[in-house]
Motif scaffolding. Structure first.
Motif, short mmCIF file in Angstrom:
data_model
loop_
_atom_site.label_atom_id
_atom_site.label_comp_id
_atom_site.label_asym_id
_atom_site.label_seq_id
_atom_site.Cartn_x
_atom_site.Cartn_y
_atom_site.Cartn_z
N LEU A 109 0.98 4.22 -2.94
CA LEU A 109 0.70 5.63 -2.64
C LEU A 109 1.88 6.53 -3.00
O LEU A 109 1.68 7.64 -3.51
N VAL A 110 3.10 6.05 -2.77
CA VAL A 110 4.28 6.84 -3.14
C VAL A 110 4.33 7.03 -4.66
O VAL A 110 4.60 8.13 -5.16
N ILE A 111 4.05 5.96 -5.40
CA ILE A 111 4.03 6.05 -6.86
C ILE A 111 2.97 7.05 -7.31
O ILE A 111 3.19 7.83 -8.26
N THR A 112 1.83 7.07 -6.64
CA THR A 112 0.75 8.00 -7.00
C THR A 112 1.18 9.44 -6.80
O THR A 112 0.95 10.30 -7.67
N THR A 158 0.84 -1.21 0.00
CA THR A 158 0.00 0.00 0.00
C THR A 158 0.86 1.25 0.00
O THR A 158 0.60 2.20 -0.76
N SER A 159 1.91 1.26 0.82
CA SER A 159 2.81 2.41 0.88
C SER A 159 3.46 2.67 -0.47
O SER A 159 3.54 3.82 -0.93
N LEU A 191 4.20 2.32 7.01
CA LEU A 191 5.60 1.90 7.15
C LEU A 191 5.94 1.66 8.62
O LEU A 191 6.62 0.68 8.95
N TRP A 192 5.46 2.53 9.51
CA TRP A 192 5.75 2.36 10.93
C TRP A 192 5.09 1.08 11.46
O TRP A 192 5.71 0.30 12.18
N THR A 193 3.83 0.84 11.06
CA THR A 193 3.12 -0.36 11.52
C THR A 193 3.80 -1.61 10.99
O THR A 193 3.97 -2.60 11.72
N ALA A 194 4.22 -1.57 9.73
CA ALA A 194 4.91 -2.72 9.14
C ALA A 194 6.22 -3.00 9.87
O ALA A 194 6.57 -4.17 10.12
N SER A 195 6.93 -1.95 10.25
CA SER A 195 8.20 -2.16 10.96
C SER A 195 7.95 -2.77 12.34
O SER A 195 8.75 -3.59 12.81
#
Length: 529
Positions: free
Chosen positions: A463-466, A459-460, A504-508
């Motif tokens: 969104l970055v690509i968008t 998902t991150s 990203l924080w949750t994934a980490s």
């Protein structure tokens, strides 16, 4: 007292079972409702982000007079003369007129076809069909009817079950509701942490969830309440109910005598000059006929949840119907209060951000509830591995898939050519395909934490690509829009960046100590002795 204890214990146990199973059954749709509702809170900002880079507005130009614009569009499009058409006014967020009308039916047996177009108020050009940029409307429809025929009734039933789950949850935790209000046991086993998270979020968002459950239930199952009101209060007069609720329509047939409509726009201008009135939209009935009506609708900027409407007969300016704070209608006022609270359009951006955070918290509560069920069943030897896998796929694949699919929807809204035929259908197809792909991939999940972190990272990345695509394709237009006072485009980009940071924080955090289902079951079994 002691003799009553087993009975109370049995009641609580039955409530827990009902709460768990009903919550499990409705969890995918309920998650979709709250997730889509959270995104829908920024419906107009998303519309601005999607449309204005393709069709920027020049604020230095003067608006074309509305009367001239209406005649121009009536000449361009085959509008049904016997019907009505509505015009939504430009706003700071959606700076276009939106014309809604029915097309002429050349075959009397055919069904009427509705059309909605976006019109530039400066140039008078039709910039797009409303459904060409479908993302914001699609997510809104997912929220209230799944974008399916009859979906609103299904969502209404889900909301009814959700209301029961809320009430049963209150009874289950009644004794410890205040004592353990902020209790979150960070030093205990995983199941305790999930239970604490589920309970704390449920308690802290209780006023919010009760308001949404009640208002959503009434709005989605309105037909049930209509029947009750028609039978018991209006003695079977359905039209009287609709009139009081603000859905009155002209039943008078169109006259064959023509009429110059310039007085209609004089009446509109006169109404908009009244104090505390903000014009929202205009509805014409029998445009161009000598029995034409114009309905001017707006918002009272002083009174809470008060919409003002006045209907004029164009020929002589006679007021046919008027609703305002002085002409009070309990039925309609109640409906307007529910709608205002439900969509948080009674205050500014800060309230919508608060609603957004609360809606995401409830989405997390739904997932943790399912995780508690998975943990409990995994610890039971007689549990079916297949049922656990299905619930895992439904929870992780369904809920996680909705998040990924939403990100894909934003990317498609930005990258699909604006002139692509069936652009809206392409966007929906990409959304559904992404959701199904994630659900299928989740069927064989063994390490839940790792899988969730992968979905969050995916998902991150999308969104970055968008955001990068935004600036590569429309950097000049975005800067010009910002300087012209249209901040929604960059505002949505900031929102996507913040969501990316949270993902990203949750994934980490999830990747710190990965835990598979077998290990989880073993730990829970050992903890239970």
């Amino acid at each position: 007292m002691k003799s009553d204890y087993p009975v109370k214990h049995k009641v609580i146990k039955n409530l827990i079972e009902a709460h768990s199973w009903l919550g499990l059954i409705i969890s995918p749709l309920l998650f979709l409702v709250f997730w889509a509702g959270a995104v829908t809170l920024f419906h107009d900002e998303i519309t601005q982000w999607a449309v204005t880079p393709h069709h920027p507005i020049d604020p230095t130009q003067v608006d074309i007079p509305l009367a001239k614009l209406v005649e121009q569009k009536r000449a361009e499009y085959p509008m049904d003369q016997t019907g009505r058409f509505r015009i939504n006014m430009p706003t700071q967020l959606v700076p276009y007129y939106i014309f809604y009308f029915d097309k002429v039916r050349y075959d009397p047996q055919s069904a009427s076809q509705s059309m909605a177009i976006l019109v530039d108020p400066k140039s008078g050009e039709t910039v797009a069909d409303k459904d060409d940029f479908y993302l914001s409307q699609f997510i809104y429809r997912l929220h209230y009817n799944l974008d399916l025929p009859g979906g609103s009734y299904l969502i209404g039933v889900v909301t009814l079950i959700f209301l029961f789950a809320l009430v049963s949850g209150i009874f289950i935790h009644a004794r410890k509701l205040l004592k353990h209000f902020f209790l979150y046991r960070v030093d205990r086993q995983r199941r305790d942490k999930l239970l604490d998270l589920h309970t704390v979020v449920g308690v802290m968002t209780l006023p919010f969830t009760l308001m949404y459950a009640l208002s959503g239930l009434i709005l989605n199952l309105a037909i049930v309440f209509q029947l009750a009101f028609v039978v018991f209060i209006y003695q079977g007069d359905r039209q009287a109910l609709f009139n009081d609720a603000g859905f009155n329509r002209s039943s008078e047939p169109r006259s064959e005598m023509p009429l110059d409509m310039s007085n209609a726009f004089t009446l509109i201008e006169h109404t908009t000059q009244q104090a505390n009135f903000e014009l929202r939209n205009i509805i014409f009935h029998h445009y161009g006929a000598d029995n034409a009506l114009v309905q001017v609708r707006g918002t009272d900027t002083v009174n809470f949840a008060q919409r003002d409407e006045v209907t004029y007969r164009v020929q002589d300016g006679t007021v046919m119907d008027k609703v305002n704070a002085d002409n009070y209608n309990v039925f309609r006022q109640g409906r307007d209060v529910l709608v205002t609270l439900h969509f948080s359009n009674f205050a500014g951006l800060d309230i919508r951000i608060l609603y957004f955070i609360l809606a995401l918290a409830i989405s997390a509560m739904i997932v943790t509830g399912n995780m508690l069920w998975i943990n409990k069943r995994s610890a039971q030897r007689q549990s079916s591995a297949r049922s656990i896998a299905i619930v895992t796929a439904m929870t992780i694949g369904g809920c996680g898939g909705i998040i990924v699919a939403t990100a894909v929807g934003f990317l498609c809204e930005r990258l699909l050519p604006s002139a692509l035929i069936g652009r809206g259908e392409w966007l929906v197809g990409c959304f559904v395909t992404s959701l199904l792909a994630v659900m299928l991939y989740s069927l064989k999940v063994s390490d839940i934490k790792r899988h969730i972190s992968q979905l969050l990272l995916l998902t991150s990345g999308i969104l970055v690509i968008t955001v990068v695509a935004d600036w590569l394709l429309f950097s000049e237009q975005i800067l010009a829009l910002w300087q012209g006072g249209y901040h929604g485009v960059i505002g949505i980009q900031v929102g996507m960046i913040l969501i990316t940071a949270v993902c990203l924080w949750t994934a980490s955090q999830l990747r710190v100590s990965p835990c598979s289902l077998p290990t989880m079951a073993k730990n829970i079994t050992a903890a239970n002795g």
